[in-house]
Design a protein around this motif. Structure first.
Motif: not given
Length: 397
Positions: A355, A358, A365, A388, A391-392
């Motif tokens: 985290e 990110l 990222e 990932w 997050a997306h």
């Protein structure tokens, strides 16, 4: 706390329960005597009738009194509310328009209205409300209740002092931070914090801040309550916190609460305090220092190497907070350290490192995406793939 009339209400209910218990006891005894032929059928019928009559009378009396009590309480509460509203309007005119103040002593409604006004007013108007409290003798009355042996009267006085914010009362409040009763210490901490927050900057507030710090340095107040009190200090917080982390050592629980307040209030001038505590002997203090630095988002130069070293702390939760703190450090060294931390034995530490990466923007990222494919640790690859995807908003393959 008891309201006026509650004692009588309790006595009436107790009398009703005692009467019902006596009736049921007598009826039970009558049945037992009938069982062994010590009581005639007529005597049993008489006992049964008496128990029924007593029960009926008890219920009628109790229902009537209860309804009457609550009706009278509602009327009394409404009358008090109307009086407080009227006094609030009058005090407002006195403060804003210079209308003559009433002579002491004040009624309880007048005192309540003035305390409410003092609680919300600031600046010059707040000072006028404070002067009215002092001239009306409210300060003396509150301090008299504060010295009572009754805990309920002490709590009532502390609640009033929390609203009144009387600087002269602070020396009387601080000794109560050492009281045996937890609730008294909690209310005293809040009253002291509100009082300090209302004091203007200057030598008097500095002296009061030192006294407050000395009173809590040994840790008599629970850390959660102390943390709340530090937040309530507002502009006076830096003075108190600087004193707590001065030459005299404070208890670890106090240091944890102070570091938490430094981070929550974003006190950048005290970032050096958190930096110094990153190497504290107490693990929870180290974690609190790292958490404070992460919340401020600024890591002083002298703390950067220590923050990186904390990534290898033997205590798991310290490493978690260290990862979040290192996430705010610039440069490739921090990115590399977080990449390596993805292989930590603890899942929580690995997640904290991912985290933190990110949170470093496009560069971080990209590292997370690369780690999901190339990291030598299998669990690090799986974790980064999941981070990932989360997050997306993707479904991991």
């Amino acid at each position: 706390m008891w309201r006026r009339g509650d004692v009588v209400y309790a006595l009436v209910v107790l009398a009703a329960l005692v009467a019902e218990a006596v009736a049921l006891g007598s009826l039970t005894l009558a049945f037992a005597m009938k069982r062994v032929d010590l009581l005639s059928s007529r005597g049993l019928a008489t006992a049964l009738l008496g128990a029924v009559v007593i029960t009926g009378v008890v219920f009628v009396v109790l229902a009537t009194y209860t309804l009457g009590y609550h009706h009278a309480s509602d009327l009394s509460q409404q009358r008090v509310s109307d009086e407080v509203r009227a006094w609030t309007e009058r005090w407002t005119r006195i403060v804003l328009s210079g209308e003559p103040a009433p002579l002491p002593p004040l009624s309880r409604a007048a005192e309540e209205a003035l305390l409410s006004l003092r609680e919300i007013l600031r600046g010059e108007e707040g000072d006028k409300a404070l002067a009215l409290l002092q001239s009306a003798g409210v300060e003396v009355a509150i301090l008299k209740r504060l010295t009572s042996r009754s805990v309920s009267r002490q709590l009532d006085a502390l609640e009033a002092l929390t609203r009144a914010k009387l600087p002269a009362a602070l020396p009387h409040i601080l000794p109560l931070l050492q009281e045996r009763e937890d609730v008294v210490r909690i209310m005293a901490a809040r009253a002291a914090s509100h009082t300090l927050a209302a004091m203007p900057e200057g030598p008097s507030r500095s002296a009061a801040a030192s006294s407050f710090a000395a009173a809590v340095r040994s840790g008599p107040v629970a850390p959660g309550v102390l943390g709340e009190s530090f937040l309530l200090l507002e502009d006076a917080a830096p003075e108190v916190l600087a004193e707590l982390f001065g030459l005299k050592q404070s208890a670890p629980s106090v240091r944890r609460a102070g570091l938490d307040a430094i981070g929550r209030l974003g006190l950048l001038p005290l970032a050096y305090v958190a930096a110094e505590c990153v190497k504290d002997k107490d693990a929870e203090v180290r974690a609190a220092a790292l958490r404070a630095l992460a919340r401020m988002g600024r890591i002083p130069g002298q703390a950067r190497e220590d923050a990186l070293a904390a990534l290898h702390d033997p205590v798991e939760f310290v490493r978690v907070h260290a990862a979040r703190t290192v996430g705010h450090l610039p440069g490739a060294a921090a990115t590399k350290a977080l990449w390596e931390l993805l292989a930590d034995p603890s899942w929580f530490v690995r997640r904290g490192a991912g985290e933190a990466l990110l949170g470093r923007g496009p560069e971080g990222e990209a590292e997370v995406q690369r780690a999901s494919r190339e990291h030598p640790d299998r669990y690090a690859r799986e974790l980064c793939a999941q981070l990932w995807a989360d997050a997306h908003e993707l479904v991991p393959s």
